[in-house]
Design an enzyme around this catalytic site. Structure first.
Site, PDB file in Angstrom:
ATOM      1  N   CYS A   1      -1.423   9.351   2.152  1.00 38.50           N
ATOM      2  CA  CYS A   1      -1.291   8.789   0.808  1.00 38.50           C
ATOM      3  C   CYS A   1      -2.471   9.166  -0.084  1.00 38.50           C
ATOM      4  O   CYS A   1      -2.335   9.212  -1.312  1.00 38.50           O
ATOM      5  CB  CYS A   1      -1.149   7.273   0.883  1.00 38.50           C
TER       6      CYS A   1
ATOM      7  N   GLU B   1       0.874  -1.176   0.000  1.00 40.56           N
ATOM      8  CA  GLU B   1       0.000   0.000   0.000  1.00 40.56           C
ATOM      9  C   GLU B   1       0.906   1.219   0.000  1.00 40.56           C
ATOM     10  O   GLU B   1       1.529   1.539   1.014  1.00 40.56           O
ATOM     11  CB  GLU B   1      -0.919  -0.025   1.231  1.00 40.56           C
TER      12      GLU B   1
END
Length: 489
Positions: free
Chosen positions: A290, A256
């Site tokens: 993110c 991720e």
């Protein structure tokens, strides 16, 4: 000890310690600096490769009994952990905020989401974990999910409690052991907070190991032969290295990674609501997310007015020590990250972007920044900033907006704001992204949803909710007959 009297977030508990089911002395130490004050916050043990090797061996031994533990007993551990964390949420949230440089609301948000992750983990042992398959008469054919063994988890500094626990909790719940290496800048939020609540909740010893350390500890965890899976959350460059190393050792890996997320604002959008959404997506936790709104695609007919309103809002957002008062933005995590943000802004302005607001800093406190006239080729267009910078890109029609959004190697999150949901849905169908939000900004995660990206944002895996069984277990096919059949050999 009753849960109600189990104190959390007490620095003396983990001073110079590592966690292997007990708090153990470490040969080396890490001093954790509070970003807002620049002063030492606490000191923890530092793990090296030798500590990783010992942890993996012990975790493998403990995992066998844990996998055989009745499901209701496993579920009860997570119910107790969730209750304890909820009971002491304010205490834990304050220390998370100080360690990460986030505002207190961000610390509370992490704790609230962590409670949900633990509650979700409590449900997993009681869920169906297989299927009955069609087969020939006289043979029962089953497919069942089994734990992988020991899961290695490497987590980042930005939302450390959530981004550690989203792997730790489901991995443990389905019968694995876990060796967790939190970012050394946030060892409490990313590791010891989890160790405290699960230890107090009765998790058997040896199943969870928390080892703050550097790159050598991370490499040892990825290479360890007793660890069949690595779950990594962090930067794309680090993820590429971990993916390469994990592939060499034939390990399952979940990556991720970063994002260069885009928010499309159509000409029919409510400008005040759009500006509010952009500001949150770009500036929450100083843009160190993110999913942060890294590119704002605005229809040219409204671009000037939206830019003016966003710049006005950015100039009004207070920046400072979250522990000292009500602020909207706290500090960047450290000077290395600050210089990264500063260089992208400075280089983009030199390349022709217009600085509408911000672009300044006082120590680690970087002001909310707005850049307009951002075009392909500029660093602000191409690179993940991981700082409080909103980049405005004008477009003339929907086709151009789609082309600009997809003009990136990343593929994590996107948002579209329009008065026409049908138009927004049609735009969304054309975007290469793992997460899509209609009439919302790009920063959203309810921790029970599949979360993941493509391209430079990850390897196509997802974590959370229905994805967790797929992630932390493997299929075993089982057939059963009353007696062995005769074969023509």
């Amino acid at each position: 000890m009753p849960l109600s009297t189990t104190p959390l977030a007490q620095a003396e508990t983990w001073r110079d310690k590592l966690f292997d089911g007990d708090w153990i002395d470490a040969p080396d130490s890490l001093e954790v600096i509070e970003p807002a004050s620049g002063q030492p916050l606490h000191r923890v043990g530092k793990a090296g490769p030798e500590a990783v090797t010992r942890a993996v061996t012990r975790a493998r031994d403990a995992q066998r009994d844990w996998a055989a533990t009745p499901p209701r007993e496993r579920a009860a551990v997570f119910h107790r952990a969730a209750a304890l964390l909820q009971e002491q949420a304010d205490t834990v949230a304050r220390l998370i905020a100080r360690e990460t440089g986030g505002i207190l609301a961000k610390g509370r948000h992490e704790v609230n989401e962590a409670v949900v992750l633990l509650q979700r983990a409590a449900a997993m042992p009681l869920e169906a974990c297989g299927q009955v398959l069609p087969s020939a008469p006289g043979r029962l054919s089953l497919a069942r999910r089994l734990p992988l063994g020991v899961i290695g988890v490497i987590s980042p500094f930005n939302f450390p409690l959530v981004l550690s626990l989203r792997s730790v909790a489901p991995a443990l719940a389905v019968g694995n052991a876990v060796v967790l290496k939190p970012d050394p800048r946030t060892p409490f939020a990313g590791g010891f907070a989890i160790a405290e609540v699960l230890h107090a909740a009765g998790l058997p010893k040896g199943l969870l190991h928390v080892l703050p350390g550097g790159a050598d500890a991370g490499q040892a965890l990825v290479e360890a032969p007793g660890v069949p899976m690595i779950a990594f959350t962090g930067s794309t460059p680090a993820g590429r290295r971990i993916g390469e190393l994990a592939g060499k050792h034939l390990k399952k890996v979940s990556l991720e990674l970063g994002g260069k997320n885009a928010l499309i604002v159509c000409e029919d959008a409510d400008l005040d609501l759009a500006v509010s959404a952009i500001a949150f997506g770009a500036y929450f936790h100083q843009g160190q997310i993110c999913m942060a709104t890294g590119r704002v695609l605005v229809h040219r007919s409204i671009a000037d007015e939206l830019t003016r309103r966003l710049a006005d809002k950015a100039r009004q957002l207070p920046v400072g020590d979250p522990a000292a008062g009500e602020v909207a933005l706290g500090p960047i995590i450290d000077d290395t990250q600050l210089q990264h943000v500063k260089s992208i802004v400075d280089d983009s302005v030199a390349a022709g972007a217009a600085l509408e607001a911000g672009g300044t800093h006082d120590g680690l406190f970087y002001a909310a920044t707005v850049l307009s006239n951002v075009t392909p080729g500029m660093r602000a267009f191409e690179e993940e900033v991981f700082g409080p910078v909103a980049n405005i890109i004008a477009f003339d029609d929907d086709d151009e907006a789609v082309d600009r959004v997809n003009d990136t190697d990343y593929g994590l999150s996107a948002g579209i704001i329009s008065a026409s949901v049908g138009r927004a849905m049609a735009l969304g169908e054309r975007l290469h992204t793992g997460l899509l939000h209609i009439n919302d900004q790009t920063v959203a995660d309810e921790v029970i949803n599949p979360f993941g990206g493509t391209g430079a944002s990850g390897n196509g895996t997802s974590v959370g909710g229905p994805a967790d069984w797929e992630q932390y277990t493997h299929w075993q096919w089982v057939t059963i007959k009353d007696a062995p059949p005769p074969y023509p050999f």
